[in-house]
Scaffold this motif. Structure first.
Motif, PDB file in Angstrom:
ATOM      1  N   GLY A   1      31.058   1.626  80.711  1.00 57.42           N
ATOM      2  CA  GLY A   1      31.130   0.196  81.016  1.00 57.42           C
ATOM      3  C   GLY A   1      30.392  -0.159  82.296  1.00 57.42           C
ATOM      4  O   GLY A   1      29.780  -1.229  82.400  1.00 57.42           O
ATOM      5  N   HIS A   2      30.459   0.741  83.276  1.00 57.75           N
ATOM      6  CA  HIS A   2      29.719   0.517  84.522  1.00 57.75           C
ATOM      7  C   HIS A   2      28.225   0.488  84.254  1.00 57.75           C
ATOM      8  O   HIS A   2      27.500  -0.375  84.773  1.00 57.75           O
ATOM      9  CB  HIS A   2      30.062   1.628  85.527  1.00 57.75           C
ATOM     10  N   GLY A   3      27.739   1.422  83.440  1.00 59.31           N
ATOM     11  CA  GLY A   3      26.325   1.418  83.084  1.00 59.31           C
ATOM     12  C   GLY A   3      25.939   0.173  82.307  1.00 59.31           C
ATOM     13  O   GLY A   3      24.878  -0.422  82.534  1.00 59.31           O
ATOM     14  N   LEU A   4      26.804  -0.241  81.390  1.00 55.31           N
ATOM     15  CA  LEU A   4      26.565  -1.443  80.601  1.00 55.31           C
ATOM     16  C   LEU A   4      26.432  -2.672  81.493  1.00 55.31           C
ATOM     17  O   LEU A   4      25.534  -3.500  81.312  1.00 55.31           O
ATOM     18  CB  LEU A   4      27.721  -1.642  79.608  1.00 55.31           C
ATOM     19  N   GLN A   5      27.308  -2.807  82.476  1.00 53.82           N
ATOM     20  CA  GLN A   5      27.300  -3.984  83.342  1.00 53.82           C
ATOM     21  C   GLN A   5      26.240  -3.897  84.437  1.00 53.82           C
ATOM     22  O   GLN A   5      25.390  -4.767  84.575  1.00 53.82           O
ATOM     23  CB  GLN A   5      28.688  -4.152  83.982  1.00 53.82           C
ATOM     24  N   ASP A   6      26.265  -2.819  85.215  1.00 53.92           N
ATOM     25  CA  ASP A   6      25.509  -2.835  86.461  1.00 53.92           C
ATOM     26  C   ASP A   6      24.023  -2.543  86.296  1.00 53.92           C
ATOM     27  O   ASP A   6      23.203  -3.079  87.049  1.00 53.92           O
ATOM     28  CB  ASP A   6      26.145  -1.861  87.458  1.00 53.92           C
ATOM     29  N   ALA A   7      23.645  -1.686  85.361  1.00 57.36           N
ATOM     30  CA  ALA A   7      22.214  -1.452  85.159  1.00 57.36           C
ATOM     31  C   ALA A   7      21.521  -2.725  84.686  1.00 57.36           C
ATOM     32  O   ALA A   7      20.366  -2.994  85.039  1.00 57.36           O
ATOM     33  CB  ALA A   7      21.999  -0.324  84.152  1.00 57.36           C
ATOM     34  N   GLN A   8      22.229  -3.544  83.919  1.00 56.94           N
ATOM     35  CA  GLN A   8      21.629  -4.767  83.389  1.00 56.94           C
ATOM     36  C   GLN A   8      21.288  -5.763  84.491  1.00 56.94           C
ATOM     37  O   GLN A   8      20.351  -6.555  84.365  1.00 56.94           O
ATOM     38  CB  GLN A   8      22.574  -5.424  82.382  1.00 56.94           C
ATOM     39  N   LYS A   9      22.045  -5.739  85.591  1.00 55.50           N
ATOM     40  CA  LYS A   9      21.764  -6.684  86.670  1.00 55.50           C
ATOM     41  C   LYS A   9      20.409  -6.392  87.306  1.00 55.50           C
ATOM     42  O   LYS A   9      19.647  -7.303  87.614  1.00 55.50           O
ATOM     43  CB  LYS A   9      22.894  -6.640  87.684  1.00 55.50           C
ATOM     44  N   THR A  10      20.104  -5.114  87.471  1.00 55.02           N
ATOM     45  CA  THR A  10      18.792  -4.753  88.001  1.00 55.02           C
ATOM     46  C   THR A  10      17.693  -5.072  86.995  1.00 55.02           C
ATOM     47  O   THR A  10      16.605  -5.528  87.360  1.00 55.02           O
ATOM     48  CB  THR A  10      18.762  -3.258  88.363  1.00 55.02           C
ATOM     49  N   MET A  11      17.971  -4.841  85.712  1.00 59.24           N
ATOM     50  CA  MET A  11      16.995  -5.212  84.679  1.00 59.24           C
ATOM     51  C   MET A  11      16.641  -6.700  84.791  1.00 59.24           C
ATOM     52  O   MET A  11      15.464  -7.087  84.718  1.00 59.24           O
ATOM     53  CB  MET A  11      17.566  -4.954  83.287  1.00 59.24           C
ATOM     54  N   GLY A  12      17.658  -7.530  84.945  1.00 60.31           N
ATOM     55  CA  GLY A  12      17.428  -8.970  85.027  1.00 60.31           C
ATOM     56  C   GLY A  12      16.565  -9.351  86.211  1.00 60.31           C
ATOM     57  O   GLY A  12      15.673 -10.207  86.100  1.00 60.31           O
ATOM     58  N   VAL A  13      16.782  -8.704  87.359  1.00 63.78           N
ATOM     59  CA  VAL A  13      16.002  -9.011  88.558  1.00 63.78           C
ATOM     60  C   VAL A  13      14.553  -8.558  88.390  1.00 63.78           C
ATOM     61  O   VAL A  13      13.617  -9.256  88.791  1.00 63.78           O
ATOM     62  CB  VAL A  13      16.640  -8.352  89.797  1.00 63.78           C
ATOM     63  N   ILE A  14      14.341  -7.382  87.794  1.00 67.54           N
ATOM     64  CA  ILE A  14      12.977  -6.896  87.582  1.00 67.54           C
ATOM     65  C   ILE A  14      12.211  -7.831  86.643  1.00 67.54           C
ATOM     66  O   ILE A  14      11.042  -8.181  86.899  1.00 67.54           O
ATOM     67  CB  ILE A  14      12.992  -5.460  87.030  1.00 67.54           C
ATOM     68  N   VAL A  15      12.855  -8.265  85.574  1.00 71.10           N
ATOM     69  CA  VAL A  15      12.188  -9.185  84.649  1.00 71.10           C
ATOM     70  C   VAL A  15      11.914 -10.523  85.329  1.00 71.10           C
ATOM     71  O   VAL A  15      10.854 -11.135  85.119  1.00 71.10           O
ATOM     72  CB  VAL A  15      13.032  -9.370  83.369  1.00 71.10           C
ATOM     73  N   LEU A  16      12.838 -10.987  86.176  1.00 67.36           N
ATOM     74  CA  LEU A  16      12.596 -12.218  86.931  1.00 67.36           C
ATOM     75  C   LEU A  16      11.349 -12.069  87.795  1.00 67.36           C
ATOM     76  O   LEU A  16      10.521 -12.982  87.868  1.00 67.36           O
ATOM     77  CB  LEU A  16      13.817 -12.528  87.801  1.00 67.36           C
TER      78      LEU A  16
END
Length: 331
Positions: free
Chosen positions: A185-200
């Protein structure tokens, strides 16, 4: 020039992801280590592997972070906003890690985005911040506390006639599963936040259209988070695993199972970037309160709440200062 800036932002984003990993490693494994269900080394390896796997389970939270919090301008100005946001989040992560306080890396990142956007006179999507951040920030710890308490009461009723040694041994084994679920669950939640910033950063830099997450962004974000987790976070682990309450295996299992269920529900059903730190900490408090209220060290819990409250504004302040410094250098 812009390509170099995009590369710098991606590298800094991965550095934030790494600090997220070692800052929040305790989220998944502190309870299992403190109850001796897992050795520290085995727990860290398991958490790193499950963090890596969890990052590939979805991208809904990444989309929320990438397009639902701020609207950054295109070009160097937008890249400065994203870089300043990451600096604010990293600085706050390091400060709270140094003092052993389990604050939220997620809220540090979101606070950084808001602070940098305000400093640049950019647009903050306040409805998204309210619906996806503030409301879940208030609701998820309450749900974690109450639900963990109810789960623990149910466990106590089920094992009331069991032999204590056999019950303890059984829940030590069960904790290997609940800790793995928490790490996933930690990987599901927290890795996605960095993904979102990189795509931004890719979007404002003109190197990507829309907010679909490229496979290489998922891979890099997952790898950085997993590497950070493998590095460990012993200061915060001591706070979560020992200073709040003396956990036993049944309570450790109840806390981890409850927290992981909350993480999955908010990610898949609401695409909300909630704090894994707040979720597991509130669950630990909930199972501790079923023992007796005095069993919880409420002074330590109070200090943690103060860190939670300060995370958004302090990360925003650091990010705003970072933006003004970057603006002076780059513009």
């Amino acid at each position: 020039m812009e390509l170099a800036a995009v590369v710098v932002v991606i590298v800094v984003a991965l550095a934030f992801d790494y600090t997220n990993g070692f800052h929040d490693a305790a989220n998944a494994i502190a309870t299992s280590v403190s109850t001796r269900a897992l050795s520290p080394r085995a727990a860290l390896i398991m958490a790193a592997v499950m963090n890596l796997a969890g990052a590939f389970l979805g991208t809904e939270v990444a989309s929320t972070v990438g397009k639902g919090i701020i609207s950054a301008p295109e070009g160097m100005a937008g890249l400065a906003v994203v870089l300043a946001a990451l600096i604010g989040a990293i600085v706050w992560n390091l400060v709270t890690w140094f003092f052993g306080m389990p604050s939220s890396s997620s809220h540090a990142l979101i606070g950084g985005l808001v602070g940098a956007a305000l400093a640049s006179a950019g647009t903050v999507q306040w409805s998204g911040v309210l619906e996806k951040v503030v409301i879940p920030m208030v609701v998820s710890p309450v749900v974690g506390f109450v639900l963990a308490g109810l789960v623990m009461i149910g466990i106590l009723w089920l094992v009331k006639d069991g032999r204590p040694q056999r019950v303890t041994r059984g829940f030590r084994h069960a904790q290997t599963v609940s800790a793995a679920a928490m790490a996933l669950g930690h990987g599901l939640q927290d890795a996605q936040k960095t993904m979102g910033v990189i795509v931004l950063a890719l979007v404002v830099g003109g190197y990507h259209q829309g907010f679909d997450i490229p496979w290489w962004v998922i891979l890099l974000s997952a790898g950085a988070l997993s590497a950070g987790t493998a590095a460990g976070g012993w200061r915060i682990m001591r706070t979560l695993g020992r200073r709040i309450i003396d956990l036993d295996p049944p309570r450790g299992f109840a806390a981890e199972a409850t927290a992981s269920a909350v993480l999955y529900t908010t990610a898949f059903a609401f695409a909300a970037p909630i704090s894994t730190t707040q979720t597991i900490t509130s669950a630990i408090l909930g199972v501790g309160a079923t023992k007796r209220l005095s069993a919880v060290r409420w002074t330590v819990a109070g200090n943690i709440v103060v860190a939670w409250v300060l995370t958004l504004p302090m990360a925003a302040l650091v990010a705003a200062l970072a933006y003004w410094a970057l603006h002076g250098l780059l513009m």
